[in-house]
Design an enzyme around this catalytic site. Structure first.
Site, short mmCIF file in Angstrom:
data_model
loop_
_atom_site.label_atom_id
_atom_site.label_comp_id
_atom_site.label_asym_id
_atom_site.label_seq_id
_atom_site.Cartn_x
_atom_site.Cartn_y
_atom_site.Cartn_z
CB CYS A 7 37.73 40.72 49.02
SG CYS A 7 36.63 39.95 49.71
CG HIS B 210 42.57 37.39 50.96
ND1 HIS B 210 42.75 36.76 52.27
CD2 HIS B 210 42.58 36.45 50.28
CE1 HIS B 210 42.82 35.37 52.40
NE2 HIS B 210 42.54 35.15 50.89
CD GLU B 211 41.10 36.57 46.77
OE1 GLU B 211 42.19 35.63 46.62
OE2 GLU B 211 40.09 35.82 47.31
CB ILE B 212 46.19 42.12 45.56
CG1 ILE B 212 45.33 42.74 44.60
CG2 ILE B 212 47.78 42.91 45.39
CD1 ILE B 212 44.82 44.29 44.53
#
Length: 163
Positions: free
Chosen positions: A130, A133-135
């Site tokens: 996560c 993915h978010e970075i």
């Protein structure tokens, strides 16, 4: 808290790098509250400010409702393991579509809290996936770019059929 509309793929904002947060104030707290409510309603386990059209380096991740949401301001990966694993990923901006993405199994992330304190922590498993993915999204890298061209094209066609 307010439920905000989520930008849908292929909106150009999803390909823009977000700006560093410099003000740790009530506006930031309100943004995090809105991100949390919007993520839960999507439903999702992670969301970034760019997903709702705000180009700020803020992400909220909630793997377990009992543990609650985690907020990462200005996160950056400072180390990653050499060992990789494949994990199914998707996006609140592309609901109904997922594909396996290969990423390092572990990361160390430097970030700031909502109070502006700098911290570092290591993550593995789903939290590592996560965070990466978010970075990526905060860097303007939509998750589809981590797929082969063939898988990316198939995912886009499936999404177009869903719309």
């Amino acid at each position: 808290m307010a439920l905000r509309p989520i930008i849908r793929f292929p909106h150009p904002t999803l390909g823009i790098s977000a700006e560093i947060v410099t003000r740790f104030d009530d506006d930031l707290r309100a943004l995090v509250d809105d991100l949390t409510e919007t993520m839960r309603a999507a439903p999702g386990i992670g969301i970034t400010a760019p997903h709702i059209g705000v180009l700020k380096r803020v992400t909220v991740i909630e793997l377990d409702r009992q543990t609650g949401p985690r907020c990462f301001v200005n996160p950056e990966i400072v180390w990653h393991s050499e060992v990789t694993a494949r994990h199914s990923e998707g996006s609140v901006s592309m609901p109904g579509i997922s594909e396996d993405v290969e990423r390092p199994m572990g990361v160390r992330v430097r970030y700031q809290t909502m109070a502006g304190e700098t911290r570092e922590e290591e993550a593995s498993g789903l939290m590592a996936v996560c965070l990466q993915h978010e970075i990526d999204q905060l860097d303007g890298i939509f998750w589809l770019r981590r797929l082969s061209r063939l898988k990316r094209d198939r995912a886009v066609k499936r999404f177009e059929k869903l719309r």
